[in-house]
Scaffold this active site. Sequence first.
Site, mmCIF file in Angstrom:
data_model
loop_
_atom_site.group_PDB
_atom_site.id
_atom_site.type_symbol
_atom_site.label_atom_id
_atom_site.label_comp_id
_atom_site.label_asym_id
_atom_site.label_seq_id
_atom_site.Cartn_x
_atom_site.Cartn_y
_atom_site.Cartn_z
ATOM 1 N NE ARG A 58 -2.834 8.996 13.548
ATOM 2 C CZ ARG A 58 -2.944 10.002 13.687
ATOM 3 N NH1 ARG A 58 -3.278 10.596 12.189
ATOM 4 N NH2 ARG A 58 -3.548 10.515 14.608
ATOM 5 C CE1 TYR A 111 0.370 -6.824 -7.459
ATOM 6 C CE2 TYR A 111 -0.560 -5.024 -5.199
ATOM 7 C CZ TYR A 111 0.023 -6.137 -5.505
ATOM 8 O OH TYR A 111 -0.408 -6.901 -4.226
ATOM 9 C CG ASP A 181 3.106 0.736 -8.922
ATOM 10 O OD1 ASP A 181 4.104 0.840 -9.204
ATOM 11 O OD2 ASP A 181 1.871 -0.203 -8.467
ATOM 12 C CE LYS A 206 5.338 -6.632 -4.132
ATOM 13 N NZ LYS A 206 4.167 -6.385 -4.788
HETATM 14 C C1 LIG Z 1 3.337 -5.349 -4.651
HETATM 15 C C2 LIG Z 1 2.779 -4.333 -5.628
HETATM 16 C C3 LIG Z 1 1.824 -2.885 -4.851
HETATM 17 C C4 LIG Z 1 0.959 -3.006 -3.788
HETATM 18 O O1 LIG Z 1 2.127 -3.057 -2.743
HETATM 19 P P1 LIG Z 1 1.970 -3.494 -1.083
HETATM 20 O O2 LIG Z 1 3.147 -3.459 -1.105
HETATM 21 O O3 LIG Z 1 1.871 -4.992 -1.057
HETATM 22 O O4 LIG Z 1 0.955 -2.616 -0.374
HETATM 23 C C5 LIG Z 1 1.783 -2.407 -6.053
HETATM 24 N N1 LIG Z 1 1.927 -2.394 -6.756
HETATM 25 C C6 LIG Z 1 2.433 -2.689 -7.428
HETATM 26 C C7 LIG Z 1 3.578 -2.880 -8.766
HETATM 27 C C8 LIG Z 1 3.315 -4.382 -6.649
HETATM 28 O O5 LIG Z 1 3.619 -4.992 -7.303
#
Ligand SMILES: *Cc1c(COP(=O)(O)O)cnc(C)c1O
Length: 392
Positions: A58, A111, A181, A206
């Site tokens: 963890r 997001y 982000d 992504k």
């Molecule tokens: C998909 C996404 C998230 C969330 O990520 P997960 O892996 O689905 O929890 C956060 N920020 C952006 C810009 C995203 O495209």
Amino acid sequence: MDNSARFRTRAVHAGHGLDPATGAHAMPIYATSTFGYGDAARGQRLFAGEEQGHFYSRLSNPTVRAFEEKLASLEGTEDALAFASGMGAASAILLTLLRSGDEVAFLAPLYGGTEGLLQDMLPKFGIRVWEAKDPADLRGRLTDRTRLVWLETPSNPTLRLTDLREVADLAHGAGARLVVDNTFSTPYLTRPAEFGADLVMHSATKYLGGHGDVIGGVVAGDAATLLDLRLHGLRHVGASLGPFEAYLLLRGMKTLPLRMEAHCAGAHLIAERLAARGDLKVYYPGLPEHPGHDLARRQMSGRFGGIVSLDLGDFAAAQQFLDALQLFTQAVSLGDVESLSSHPASTTHQLLGEEVLNAHGIVPGLVRLSVGIEDPEDLWADIEQALRQARR
Ligand SMILES: *Cc1c(COP(=O)(O)O)cnc(C)c1O
């Protein structure tokens, strides 16, 4: 690995060499929940933080650690910390660094999941969350209670650019930290830490993974903050990345530069041809008419990402266009080698309500394309036939 090596070399090599135990060339999947201490004295030292080592997955695991080191090398930060998802990473940042009475500011739009986490959850813990329209709006409203400023560039789904250096200076002037982000840009295009960002987070689901087969998240930043996140946001909340997922992410990241070149080239060609028609509003930072184009040129390594959005005018036309596409799968997520398409207003952003959607430019005709690495001419032929079928 020598961190002075160039990006493509680090994408391949950073984070792991030959496995010291076996000489394995590929990073092994350390499928283990726990690790023997050897002896009681070492157990005590590990728990006291006097000796570094894995003792429970963890908190840390060798396969996961290799992913963290590769990402830190690519972002150019001291360290990185992996999570089970992008939202797990965001939750850990917020729960670790904020307390009741603090404020968080964000630059809209974010997001949907992040905006939900900020707006729905934090106020329950006495944390004030507010939205700024742009850096100028932010400037006048930062207070000595503002601990974090959160933004995405380019933003989803209208690809608005934000000047990272400007916002980092504003945040720092108020004693706040900037969290970026970086999911849409990836470190191949933008390394926010170079522009003053304190923490850089990703949905590794992504582009970092890139193959649509894994959910993961990661935060990059200074070692002291990440140790704090590991010992609190990760240890107590427990959104830990598993070693199998870490293996897939490591494998995906080796080709990040090659995939990004293909995503960017395909998206650029599609955006230019869509814009050349003259009958559609096209959103792509690589187009000279995009309001963030000059900033994108300074902040994005001369490439502009793999996402293109277009406005077909109304919902019916958007629907017909999406249903007619053959090579673009209608699905959430982005950054996969396969092309994906989505209609933000009726799906991912539905809960925002019409007024907020319009304020963010997420109009009923807006379609977002995540351009995959297929041959761009095939993708363009598909888009052309779908446009012919869409009621105009
Ligand atoms: C998909 C996404 C998230 C969330 O990520 P997960 O892996 O689905 O929890 C956060 N920020 C952006 C810009 C995203 O495209």
